[in-house]
Scaffold this active site. Structure first.
Site, PDB file in Angstrom:
ATOM      1  N   GLU A 291       4.484  -4.881   7.472  1.00  0.00           N
ATOM      2  CA  GLU A 291       4.018  -3.862   8.114  1.00  0.00           C
ATOM      3  C   GLU A 291       3.995  -3.683   9.496  1.00  0.00           C
ATOM      4  O   GLU A 291       4.211  -2.592   9.961  1.00  0.00           O
ATOM      5  CB  GLU A 291       2.341  -4.391   7.994  1.00  0.00           C
ATOM      6  CG  GLU A 291       1.639  -4.167   6.758  1.00  0.00           C
ATOM      7  CD  GLU A 291       1.721  -5.487   5.758  1.00  0.00           C
ATOM      8  OE1 GLU A 291       2.554  -6.143   6.193  1.00  0.00           O
ATOM      9  OE2 GLU A 291       1.095  -5.439   4.725  1.00  0.00           O
TER      10      GLU A 291
ATOM     11  N   ALA B   8       0.893  -1.434  -0.059  1.00  0.00           N
ATOM     12  CA  ALA B   8       0.015  -0.099  -0.013  1.00  0.00           C
ATOM     13  C   ALA B   8       0.845   1.111   0.166  1.00  0.00           C
ATOM     14  O   ALA B   8       2.018   1.053   0.438  1.00  0.00           O
ATOM     15  CB  ALA B   8      -0.726  -0.008   1.268  1.00  0.00           C
TER      16      ALA B   8
ATOM     17  N   GLU C 219      -0.264  -9.218  -0.664  1.00  0.00           N
ATOM     18  CA  GLU C 219      -1.685  -9.565  -0.477  1.00  0.00           C
ATOM     19  C   GLU C 219      -2.440  -9.504  -1.749  1.00  0.00           C
ATOM     20  O   GLU C 219      -3.322 -10.443  -1.901  1.00  0.00           O
ATOM     21  CB  GLU C 219      -2.333  -8.573   0.726  1.00  0.00           C
ATOM     22  CG  GLU C 219      -1.758  -8.775   2.043  1.00  0.00           C
ATOM     23  CD  GLU C 219      -2.070  -7.657   2.919  1.00  0.00           C
ATOM     24  OE1 GLU C 219      -1.927  -6.193   2.431  1.00  0.00           O
ATOM     25  OE2 GLU C 219      -2.621  -7.848   4.022  1.00  0.00           O
TER      26      GLU C 219
ATOM     27  N   GLY D 230       0.982  -5.243   1.005  1.00  0.00           N
ATOM     28  CA  GLY D 230      -0.418  -5.125   0.113  1.00  0.00           C
ATOM     29  C   GLY D 230       0.144  -5.770  -1.262  1.00  0.00           C
ATOM     30  O   GLY D 230      -0.793  -6.368  -1.911  1.00  0.00           O
TER      31      GLY D 230
HETATM   32  N1  CAA Z   1       4.599   3.106  -0.531  1.00  0.00           N
HETATM   33  C1  CAA Z   1       5.118   4.468  -0.956  1.00  0.00           C
HETATM   34  N2  CAA Z   1       6.264   4.580  -1.742  1.00  0.00           N
HETATM   35  C2  CAA Z   1       7.079   3.762  -1.721  1.00  0.00           C
HETATM   36  C3  CAA Z   1       6.612   2.259  -1.248  1.00  0.00           C
HETATM   37  C4  CAA Z   1       5.343   2.144  -0.592  1.00  0.00           C
HETATM   38  N3  CAA Z   1       4.955   0.916  -0.148  1.00  0.00           N
HETATM   39  N4  CAA Z   1       7.764   1.374  -1.602  1.00  0.00           N
HETATM   40  C5  CAA Z   1       8.786   2.037  -2.067  1.00  0.00           C
HETATM   41  N5  CAA Z   1       8.289   3.327  -2.388  1.00  0.00           N
HETATM   42  C6  CAA Z   1       8.905   4.338  -2.997  1.00  0.00           C
HETATM   43  C7  CAA Z   1      10.313   4.871  -2.076  1.00  0.00           C
HETATM   44  O1  CAA Z   1       9.699   5.899  -1.226  1.00  0.00           O
HETATM   45  C8  CAA Z   1      10.987   5.435  -3.276  1.00  0.00           C
HETATM   46  O2  CAA Z   1      10.616   6.922  -3.498  1.00  0.00           O
HETATM   47  P1  CAA Z   1      11.673   7.950  -3.400  1.00  0.00           P
HETATM   48  O3  CAA Z   1      12.687   7.922  -4.281  1.00  0.00           O
HETATM   49  O4  CAA Z   1      10.761   9.297  -3.623  1.00  0.00           O
HETATM   50  O5  CAA Z   1      11.921   8.090  -2.024  1.00  0.00           O
HETATM   51  C9  CAA Z   1      10.765   4.575  -4.169  1.00  0.00           C
HETATM   52  O6  CAA Z   1       9.601   3.874  -4.113  1.00  0.00           O
HETATM   53  C10 CAA Z   1      12.092   3.504  -4.580  1.00  0.00           C
HETATM   54  O7  CAA Z   1      12.267   2.932  -3.215  1.00  0.00           O
HETATM   55  P2  CAA Z   1      13.387   2.578  -2.626  1.00  0.00           P
HETATM   56  O8  CAA Z   1      14.405   3.717  -2.763  1.00  0.00           O
HETATM   57  O9  CAA Z   1      13.103   2.413  -1.252  1.00  0.00           O
HETATM   58  O10 CAA Z   1      13.837   1.408  -3.194  1.00  0.00           O
HETATM   59  P3  CAA Z   1      14.993   0.228  -2.570  1.00  0.00           P
HETATM   60  O11 CAA Z   1      15.326  -0.688  -3.760  1.00  0.00           O
HETATM   61  O12 CAA Z   1      15.977   0.831  -1.858  1.00  0.00           O
HETATM   62  O13 CAA Z   1      14.061  -0.627  -1.612  1.00  0.00           O
HETATM   63  C11 CAA Z   1      12.096  -1.896  -0.801  1.00  0.00           C
HETATM   64  C12 CAA Z   1      13.030  -1.558  -2.140  1.00  0.00           C
HETATM   65  C13 CAA Z   1      12.621  -2.772   0.063  1.00  0.00           C
HETATM   66  C14 CAA Z   1      10.789  -2.476  -1.637  1.00  0.00           C
HETATM   67  C15 CAA Z   1      11.655  -0.545  -0.050  1.00  0.00           C
HETATM   68  O14 CAA Z   1      11.082   0.419  -1.229  1.00  0.00           O
HETATM   69  C16 CAA Z   1      10.457  -0.727   0.900  1.00  0.00           C
HETATM   70  O15 CAA Z   1      10.890  -1.372   2.125  1.00  0.00           O
HETATM   71  N6  CAA Z   1       9.188  -0.365   0.617  1.00  0.00           N
HETATM   72  C17 CAA Z   1       8.118  -0.325   1.740  1.00  0.00           C
HETATM   73  C18 CAA Z   1       7.679  -1.942   1.752  1.00  0.00           C
HETATM   74  C19 CAA Z   1       6.570  -2.015   2.750  1.00  0.00           C
HETATM   75  O16 CAA Z   1       6.728  -1.757   3.873  1.00  0.00           O
HETATM   76  N7  CAA Z   1       5.256  -2.261   2.240  1.00  0.00           N
HETATM   77  C20 CAA Z   1       4.387  -2.425   3.006  1.00  0.00           C
HETATM   78  C21 CAA Z   1       3.561  -1.157   3.160  1.00  0.00           C
HETATM   79  S1  CAA Z   1       2.025  -1.230   4.229  1.00  0.00           S
HETATM   80  C22 CAA Z   1       0.728  -2.149   3.415  1.00  0.00           C
HETATM   81  O17 CAA Z   1       0.982  -2.681   2.346  1.00  0.00           O
HETATM   82  C23 CAA Z   1      -0.298  -2.306   4.165  1.00  0.00           C
HETATM   83  C24 CAA Z   1      -1.329  -3.234   3.941  1.00  0.00           C
HETATM   84  O18 CAA Z   1      -1.484  -4.487   4.557  1.00  0.00           O
HETATM   85  C25 CAA Z   1      -2.183  -3.177   2.845  1.00  0.00           C
END
Ligand code: CAA
Length: 261
Positions: free
Chosen positions: A135, A69, A115, A112
């Site tokens: 999460e 998400a 999911e 998400g």
């Molecule tokens: N939401 C918003 N933006 C996101 C995102 C997310 N879930 N995941 C990545 N991005 C964005 C980053 O903020 C970044 O943007 P900026 O360059 O503007 O800062 C861009 O995408 C590239 O990401 P990274 O620089 O972090 O890329 P990376 O290769 O270093 O890392 C990753 C990749 C490990 C996937 C890392 O991006 C990450 O940990 N992302 C979040 C994963 C996460 O926590 N997902 C769960 C979300 S909560 C949810 O989903 C609730 C539910 O149950 C529905």
């Protein structure tokens, strides 16, 4: 599909009865913002209503399937907003699709994203795929099936470990746990997914839908109720042209000519 419809966060194509939805939001690793999910709901509605589409494939562009998400969108939200607006509930549209849906997970499928893949019927993964429910690291818990579908898919201890630690697993481990059915080198993922999609698309659509409904109900009903439903759906297949055609074709040693009737 309305000709020329363009989407901000999706690429939508068709190929031989297969509708392909590619998540395409490169600046955020295909994070599932509200707009993206409402576009997906719209495309699924259109594919579902379109007689030329028999099977759907969901995949991602770049190095992600979907990174979850959209965290930046969620930061300011209050309890009242998410509770009263039933935040994330409309994502269920994907799980309620009647036509078969295959997820081709090409990269990150986190939160998400994992999911969403689990809302599909079959998960194929590339060797670059990474799954997880991170999460907990954000001070929240999975909200779109990560505690429920994941547990049914890989068992309690495995699911608990992923959900409580936020650890990520690679494709081979996901395969070993039963989350995905096959893993391919990344360059072959779409070809292999399309091969499967076309084979499924060649079957009778109403019978595919009965099979899908029966398997899905196994996740919800008691064994007795599930077996009862299966038997009734099996009986119902005898009301169709395609059941008669399938068995007759076998007897006559020829290929069946299904008509979706
Ligand atoms: N939401 C918003 N933006 C996101 C995102 C997310 N879930 N995941 C990545 N991005 C964005 C980053 O903020 C970044 O943007 P900026 O360059 O503007 O800062 C861009 O995408 C590239 O990401 P990274 O620089 O972090 O890329 P990376 O290769 O270093 O890392 C990753 C990749 C490990 C996937 C890392 O991006 C990450 O940990 N992302 C979040 C994963 C996460 O926590 N997902 C769960 C979300 S909560 C949810 O989903 C609730 C539910 O149950 C529905």
């Amino acid at each position: 599909l309305s000709t020329g419809t363009t989407y901000e966060n999706l690429q939508v194509t068709r190929d031989d009865g297969v509708g392909i939805i590619t998540l395409h939001r490169p600046k955020a690793l295909n994070a599932l913002c509200d707009k993206l999910m409402s576009e997906m709901t719209q495309v699924i509605d259109e594919f579902e209503a379109d007689n030329d589409i028999r099977v759907m494939v969901l995949t991602g562009s770049g190095k992600a399937f979907a990174a979850g998400a959209d965290i930046k969108e969620m930061v300011p939200r209050t309890f009242q907003e998410v509770y009263q607006g039933n935040f994330l509930s409309f994502w269920d549209r994907v799980a309620h699709t009647k036509k078969p849906v295959i997820a081709a997970v090409n990269g990150f499928a986190l939160g998400g994203g994992c999911e969403l893949a689990m809302m599909c019927d079959i998960i194929y993964a590339s060797d670059k795929a990474v799954f997880g429910q991170p999460e907990i690291n954000l001070g929240t818990i999975p909200g779109a099936g990560g505690t429920q579908r994941l547990t049914r898919a890989i068992g309690k201890s495995n699911a608990m470990e992923l959900v409580l630690s936020g650890d990520k697993i690679k494709a081979d481990e996901a395969k070993q746990m039963g989350l995905v059915s096959k893993v391919f080198p990344s360059e072959n993922l779409m070809d292999e997914t399309m091969k499967l999609a076309r084979r499924i698309a060649a079957q009778s659509l109403p019978i595919l839908q009965m099979a899908k409904e029966a398997v899905n109900k196994s996740q919800e009903l008691s064994l007795q109720e599930g077996l009862h439903l299966e038997k009734r759906l099996f009986h119902s297949s005898f009301a169709t042209h395609d059941r008669k055609e399938g068995m007759t074709a076998f007897q006559e040693k020829r290929k069946p000519n299904f008509k979706d009737e």
